[in-house]
Design a protein around this motif. Structure first.
Motif, mmCIF file in Angstrom:
data_model
loop_
_atom_site.group_PDB
_atom_site.id
_atom_site.type_symbol
_atom_site.label_atom_id
_atom_site.label_comp_id
_atom_site.label_asym_id
_atom_site.label_seq_id
_atom_site.Cartn_x
_atom_site.Cartn_y
_atom_site.Cartn_z
ATOM 1 N N ARG A 116 0.817 -1.219 0.000
ATOM 2 C CA ARG A 116 0.000 0.000 0.000
ATOM 3 C C ARG A 116 0.851 1.269 0.000
ATOM 4 O O ARG A 116 0.424 2.301 -0.513
ATOM 5 N N GLU A 117 2.060 1.191 0.550
ATOM 6 C CA GLU A 117 2.967 2.343 0.522
ATOM 7 C C GLU A 117 3.561 2.559 -0.861
ATOM 8 O O GLU A 117 3.837 3.689 -1.255
ATOM 9 N N ARG A 118 3.771 1.470 -1.606
ATOM 10 C CA ARG A 118 4.498 1.564 -2.877
ATOM 11 C C ARG A 118 3.612 1.569 -4.112
ATOM 12 O O ARG A 118 4.072 1.955 -5.189
ATOM 13 N N ILE A 119 2.391 1.101 -3.972
ATOM 14 C CA ILE A 119 1.492 1.042 -5.133
ATOM 15 C C ILE A 119 0.294 1.939 -4.841
ATOM 16 O O ILE A 119 -0.374 1.765 -3.825
ATOM 17 N N PRO A 120 0.029 2.883 -5.730
ATOM 18 C CA PRO A 120 -1.081 3.816 -5.505
ATOM 19 C C PRO A 120 -2.422 3.090 -5.344
ATOM 20 O O PRO A 120 -2.663 2.053 -5.969
ATOM 21 N N LYS A 123 -4.398 2.048 -8.427
ATOM 22 C CA LYS A 123 -3.907 0.843 -9.106
ATOM 23 C C LYS A 123 -4.346 -0.412 -8.349
ATOM 24 O O LYS A 123 -4.705 -1.418 -8.962
ATOM 25 N N LEU A 124 -4.286 -0.360 -7.028
ATOM 26 C CA LEU A 124 -4.729 -1.511 -6.231
ATOM 27 C C LEU A 124 -6.214 -1.775 -6.441
ATOM 28 O O LEU A 124 -6.636 -2.932 -6.515
ATOM 29 N N ALA A 125 -7.012 -0.720 -6.536
ATOM 30 C CA ALA A 125 -8.451 -0.878 -6.760
ATOM 31 C C ALA A 125 -8.709 -1.602 -8.079
ATOM 32 O O ALA A 125 -9.538 -2.514 -8.147
ATOM 33 N N VAL A 126 -7.963 -1.233 -9.118
ATOM 34 C CA VAL A 126 -8.100 -1.906 -10.414
ATOM 35 C C VAL A 126 -7.642 -3.362 -10.298
ATOM 36 O O VAL A 126 -8.297 -4.272 -10.813
ATOM 37 N N GLU A 129 -10.304 -5.358 -8.591
ATOM 38 C CA GLU A 129 -11.439 -5.524 -9.501
ATOM 39 C C GLU A 129 -11.143 -6.598 -10.543
ATOM 40 O O GLU A 129 -11.974 -7.483 -10.799
ATOM 41 N N VAL A 130 -9.956 -6.556 -11.133
ATOM 42 C CA VAL A 130 -9.571 -7.547 -12.133
ATOM 43 C C VAL A 130 -9.509 -8.945 -11.514
ATOM 44 O O VAL A 130 -10.014 -9.914 -12.094
ATOM 45 N N MET A 131 -8.921 -9.055 -10.323
ATOM 46 C CA MET A 131 -8.840 -10.370 -9.678
ATOM 47 C C MET A 131 -10.224 -10.915 -9.344
ATOM 48 O O MET A 131 -10.478 -12.115 -9.513
ATOM 49 N N ASN A 132 -11.131 -10.049 -8.908
ATOM 50 C CA ASN A 132 -12.511 -10.490 -8.650
ATOM 51 C C ASN A 132 -13.174 -10.971 -9.936
ATOM 52 O O ASN A 132 -13.854 -11.998 -9.943
ATOM 53 N N ASP A 133 -12.968 -10.234 -11.030
ATOM 54 C CA ASP A 133 -13.520 -10.648 -12.321
ATOM 55 C C ASP A 133 -12.937 -11.992 -12.753
ATOM 56 O O ASP A 133 -13.669 -12.878 -13.213
#
Length: 156
Positions: A116-120, A123-126, A129-133
């Motif tokens: 969470r410190e290194r990745i905005p 981007k994590l939200a996307v 979302e992709v992993m859930n899909d």
């Protein structure tokens, strides 16, 4: 198609890297990532029915039996037969198991904080979302395959 261009390659590659990191962390506490994962999935207060642990972790019954036996021999868990129905066994953490669970929990928290410190966050939200899909798609495909007659199976 080159393996580097496939989705599954990147998922597996990423998971193996995380797994190696978790195992290196866990080794400092004389456990493995797999042990930590089991300990993290046992309810601290109510215990967890032995039959529920395998599906939570995606473990095969044989592997789970070996793992639980090993954890019991190491004094990290105890099995308690249900007082009302002797067929049911609940798994509880011992004091040592609770201590090892906290170590595993700390490792997971450290990794997630680092990510969470290194990745905005956007981007994590996307990513989530992709992993859930992907998971939903794979579950649908698994259901379709299980429902199909053997001669009808095709991976489209």
């Amino acid at each position: 198609m080159k393996k580097e261009k496939t989705v599954d390659f990147h998922i597996k590659w990423g998971w193996h890297a995380i797994s190696r990191m978790y195992n290196a962390y866990a080794a400092r506490f004389d456990i493995t990532m797999a042990i930590g994962y089991v300990l993290l999935n046992i309810d601290l207060v109510e215990g967890t029915p032995a039959t529920k642990i395998g599906p939570l972790l995606g473990m095969e019954p044989r592997s789970l039996v070996r793992m639980l036996k090993s954890l019991e021999e190491r004094g990290l868990i105890q099995r308690v037969v249900d007082g009302n129905d002797k067929r049911f066994v609940r798994i509880y953490l011992t004091e040592e198991g609770k201590a090892k669970r906290e170590m595993a929990r700390d490792g997971v928290i450290q990794f997630n904080n680092m990510v969470r410190e290194r990745i905005p966050l956007n981007k994590l939200a996307v990513f989530f979302e992709v992993m859930n899909d992907l998971n939903r798609m794979v579950e649908e495909e698994n259901a379709r395959i299980k429902a199909a007659e053997p001669e009808e199976l095709t991976l489209d």
